[in-house]
Motif scaffolding. Sequence first.
Motif, PDB file in Angstrom:
ATOM      1  N   LEU A  52       0.818  -1.210   0.000  1.00 37.55           N
ATOM      2  CA  LEU A  52       0.000   0.000   0.000  1.00 37.55           C
ATOM      3  C   LEU A  52       0.855   1.265   0.000  1.00 37.55           C
ATOM      4  CD1 LEU A  52      -2.911  -0.948   2.446  1.00 37.55           C
ATOM      5  CD2 LEU A  52      -2.894  -0.966  -0.049  1.00 37.55           C
ATOM      6  N   VAL A  53       1.899   1.285   0.829  1.00 35.71           N
ATOM      7  CA  VAL A  53       2.762   2.477   0.881  1.00 35.71           C
ATOM      8  C   VAL A  53       3.502   2.640  -0.441  1.00 35.71           C
ATOM      9  CG1 VAL A  53       4.735   3.546   2.023  1.00 35.71           C
ATOM     10  CG2 VAL A  53       3.007   2.358   3.383  1.00 35.71           C
ATOM     11  N   SER A  54       4.036   1.549  -0.990  1.00 37.05           N
ATOM     12  CA  SER A  54       4.784   1.625  -2.250  1.00 37.05           C
ATOM     13  C   SER A  54       3.903   2.145  -3.377  1.00 37.05           C
ATOM     14  CB  SER A  54       5.350   0.248  -2.615  1.00 37.05           C
ATOM     15  OG  SER A  54       6.327  -0.174  -1.699  1.00 37.05           O
ATOM     16  N   VAL A  55       2.702   1.575  -3.507  1.00 36.66           N
ATOM     17  CA  VAL A  55       1.817   1.966  -4.610  1.00 36.66           C
ATOM     18  C   VAL A  55       1.386   3.423  -4.468  1.00 36.66           C
ATOM     19  CG1 VAL A  55      -0.419   1.540  -5.699  1.00 36.66           C
ATOM     20  CG2 VAL A  55       1.018  -0.381  -5.020  1.00 36.66           C
ATOM     21  N   ALA A  56       1.029   3.837  -3.248  1.00 37.26           N
ATOM     22  CA  ALA A  56       0.581   5.212  -3.032  1.00 37.26           C
ATOM     23  C   ALA A  56       1.683   6.214  -3.375  1.00 37.26           C
ATOM     24  CB  ALA A  56       0.127   5.394  -1.584  1.00 37.26           C
ATOM     25  N   VAL A  57       2.894   5.956  -2.902  1.00 37.02           N
ATOM     26  CA  VAL A  57       3.992   6.893  -3.164  1.00 37.02           C
ATOM     27  C   VAL A  57       4.423   6.817  -4.623  1.00 37.02           C
ATOM     28  CG1 VAL A  57       6.294   7.627  -2.464  1.00 37.02           C
ATOM     29  CG2 VAL A  57       4.720   6.719  -0.764  1.00 37.02           C
ATOM     30  N   HIS A  58       4.381   5.632  -5.234  1.00 39.23           N
ATOM     31  CA  HIS A  58       4.645   5.533  -6.669  1.00 39.23           C
ATOM     32  C   HIS A  58       3.719   6.454  -7.445  1.00 39.23           C
ATOM     33  CE1 HIS A  58       6.703   1.314  -6.621  1.00 39.23           C
ATOM     34  NE2 HIS A  58       7.561   2.301  -6.483  1.00 39.23           N
ATOM     35  N   MET A  59       2.445   6.448  -7.082  1.00 38.54           N
ATOM     36  CA  MET A  59       1.460   7.295  -7.754  1.00 38.54           C
ATOM     37  C   MET A  59       1.818   8.767  -7.613  1.00 38.54           C
ATOM     38  SD  MET A  59      -1.395   5.875  -9.133  1.00 38.54           S
ATOM     39  CE  MET A  59      -2.413   4.403  -9.070  1.00 38.54           C
ATOM     40  N   ALA A 137      12.676   0.783   5.485  1.00 35.04           N
ATOM     41  CA  ALA A 137      13.841   0.946   4.621  1.00 35.04           C
ATOM     42  C   ALA A 137      13.651   0.231   3.281  1.00 35.04           C
ATOM     43  CB  ALA A 137      15.094   0.432   5.326  1.00 35.04           C
ATOM     44  N   VAL A 138      13.181  -1.022   3.314  1.00 28.10           N
ATOM     45  CA  VAL A 138      12.995  -1.748   2.056  1.00 28.10           C
ATOM     46  C   VAL A 138      11.843  -1.152   1.252  1.00 28.10           C
ATOM     47  CG1 VAL A 138      14.017  -3.900   2.891  1.00 28.10           C
ATOM     48  CG2 VAL A 138      11.552  -3.521   3.155  1.00 28.10           C
ATOM     49  N   THR A 139      10.862  -0.560   1.932  1.00 31.22           N
ATOM     50  CA  THR A 139       9.777   0.112   1.222  1.00 31.22           C
ATOM     51  C   THR A 139      10.299   1.327   0.472  1.00 31.22           C
ATOM     52  OG1 THR A 139       8.192  -0.624   2.912  1.00 31.22           O
ATOM     53  CG2 THR A 139       7.502   1.169   1.470  1.00 31.22           C
ATOM     54  N   VAL A 140      11.184   2.089   1.110  1.00 29.80           N
ATOM     55  CA  VAL A 140      11.801   3.246   0.444  1.00 29.80           C
ATOM     56  C   VAL A 140      12.608   2.788  -0.769  1.00 29.80           C
ATOM     57  CG1 VAL A 140      13.556   5.045   0.702  1.00 29.80           C
ATOM     58  CG2 VAL A 140      11.837   4.719   2.479  1.00 29.80           C
ATOM     59  N   ILE A 141      13.334   1.701  -0.619  1.00 28.35           N
ATOM     60  CA  ILE A 141      14.122   1.182  -1.746  1.00 28.35           C
ATOM     61  C   ILE A 141      13.204   0.795  -2.900  1.00 28.35           C
ATOM     62  CG2 ILE A 141      15.714  -0.619  -2.495  1.00 28.35           C
ATOM     63  CD1 ILE A 141      16.704  -0.791   0.409  1.00 28.35           C
ATOM     64  N   ASN A 142      12.109   0.121  -2.584  1.00 29.98           N
ATOM     65  CA  ASN A 142      11.173  -0.296  -3.627  1.00 29.98           C
ATOM     66  C   ASN A 142      10.528   0.905  -4.312  1.00 29.98           C
ATOM     67  OD1 ASN A 142       9.605  -2.559  -4.926  1.00 29.98           O
ATOM     68  ND2 ASN A 142       7.905  -1.442  -4.019  1.00 29.98           N
ATOM     69  N   ILE A 143      10.225   1.937  -3.544  1.00 27.82           N
ATOM     70  CA  ILE A 143       9.663   3.167  -4.116  1.00 27.82           C
ATOM     71  C   ILE A 143      10.662   3.799  -5.071  1.00 27.82           C
ATOM     72  CG2 ILE A 143       8.983   5.530  -3.555  1.00 27.82           C
ATOM     73  CD1 ILE A 143       7.786   4.362  -0.936  1.00 27.82           C
ATOM     74  N   TRP A 144      11.904   3.892  -4.636  1.00 25.86           N
ATOM     75  CA  TRP A 144      12.958   4.505  -5.457  1.00 25.86           C
ATOM     76  C   TRP A 144      13.143   3.746  -6.767  1.00 25.86           C
ATOM     77  CZ3 TRP A 144      17.746   2.753  -7.185  1.00 25.86           C
ATOM     78  CH2 TRP A 144      18.635   3.723  -7.668  1.00 25.86           C
ATOM     79  N   ALA A 145      13.080   2.427  -6.698  1.00 23.24           N
ATOM     80  CA  ALA A 145      13.334   1.619  -7.889  1.00 23.24           C
ATOM     81  C   ALA A 145      12.137   1.579  -8.835  1.00 23.24           C
ATOM     82  CB  ALA A 145      13.702   0.190  -7.481  1.00 23.24           C
ATOM     83  N   GLY A 146      10.916   1.847  -8.329  1.00 26.90           N
ATOM     84  CA  GLY A 146       9.737   1.631  -9.154  1.00 26.90           C
ATOM     85  C   GLY A 146       9.023   2.863  -9.667  1.00 26.90           C
ATOM     86  N   TYR A 147       9.296   4.056  -9.096  1.00 25.43           N
ATOM     87  CA  TYR A 147       8.520   5.224  -9.515  1.00 25.43           C
ATOM     88  C   TYR A 147       8.732   5.616 -10.982  1.00 25.43           C
ATOM     89  CZ  TYR A 147      12.413   8.543  -9.624  1.00 25.43           C
ATOM     90  OH  TYR A 147      13.558   9.200  -9.956  1.00 25.43           O
ATOM     91  N   PRO A 148       9.918   5.361 -11.611  1.00 23.65           N
ATOM     92  CA  PRO A 148      10.080   5.779 -13.012  1.00 23.65           C
ATOM     93  C   PRO A 148       9.055   5.162 -13.958  1.00 23.65           C
ATOM     94  CG  PRO A 148      12.220   5.321 -12.051  1.00 23.65           C
ATOM     95  CD  PRO A 148      11.205   4.854 -11.068  1.00 23.65           C
ATOM     96  N   PHE A 149       8.590   3.934 -13.669  1.00 22.34           N
ATOM     97  CA  PHE A 149       7.576   3.326 -14.538  1.00 22.34           C
ATOM     98  C   PHE A 149       6.301   4.160 -14.525  1.00 22.34           C
ATOM     99  CE2 PHE A 149       3.830   0.518 -14.856  1.00 22.34           C
ATOM    100  CZ  PHE A 149       4.000   0.088 -16.162  1.00 22.34           C
ATOM    101  N   PHE A 150       5.892   4.613 -13.342  1.00 24.11           N
ATOM    102  CA  PHE A 150       4.724   5.474 -13.243  1.00 24.11           C
ATOM    103  C   PHE A 150       4.979   6.802 -13.938  1.00 24.11           C
ATOM    104  CE2 PHE A 150       3.350   2.428 -10.224  1.00 24.11           C
ATOM    105  CZ  PHE A 150       1.992   2.630 -10.016  1.00 24.11           C
TER     106      PHE A 150
END
Length: 268
Positions: A52-59, A137-150
């Motif tokens: 949920l946190v990853s998807v919301a911040v990705h958006m 910490a791992v959530t921040v890493i996942n956000i950093w790695a995935g936001y460019p697709f969005f």
Amino acid sequence: MATPVAMVVGYSIFDNVITNRDPQVVGFANYVQIITDRAFWQAGRNTLVFTLVSVAVHMVLGLTFAMLLNTDLIGPRLRAAYRVVLVLPWLFTIAIVAVLWRMLLDPRGVVNYLLNTVGIDVGLTDWLGSPALALGAVTVINIWAGYPFFMISLLAGLQGIPAEMHEAAKVDGANPVQRFWNVTIPQLRPLLISLGLLDVIWTTQQFPLIWMTTGGGPMGATEVLSTYTYKLAFSRYEFALASTSAVVILLASLVLAIFYARSQKMKD
């Protein structure tokens, strides 16, 4: 595609397979054991928070950077430079991302050094080794790695919105905030729904990033359903229980897939 799925479903109703020469049918006993396992529910909670946190911040990040790259407030050269820099995290493989961030978040790494330098006293915090901080910490890493697709997908969506719609809203007296909520968001809504559902499906099944940074630790703080299932199979050699866990995850993924398919049908 059906064969491995059918095999896993079949394995889930035996007492154990692969390591047992004569496995016995136990019906739904494995499902009861998985559903009543506290570790399974902890992994489920971690997966939910992580997703949920990853998807919301990705958006939010994706849309913010997409609008930055779509604006005329910055020159074309600077905009091109931003595009290169902001898309970089997406170009790295998960292995590189994991190694990079393990060094950055090391107790004597760059992150602690910078925070201590600017006056935030964190000492030698072990971000990936602390039960209270590891999941964040791992959530921040996942956000950093995935936001460019969005960012890339939403940038394409923004460029597809006719300029006449914004001009008409501006003539009617709409300010930038009103144009954003009444023109931009409605035009992007189908894309936002599709991206959100896809990201939920991908993030709930994230395995390599977690495994290569924390391995599900410390003390299960970053254990997610994918690492939980992996450990059942290849650490405890409980292949029947691992298959059962995989079937439960499959059923949850099917629900998400149905929502995604319906959203695509509505968009068409």
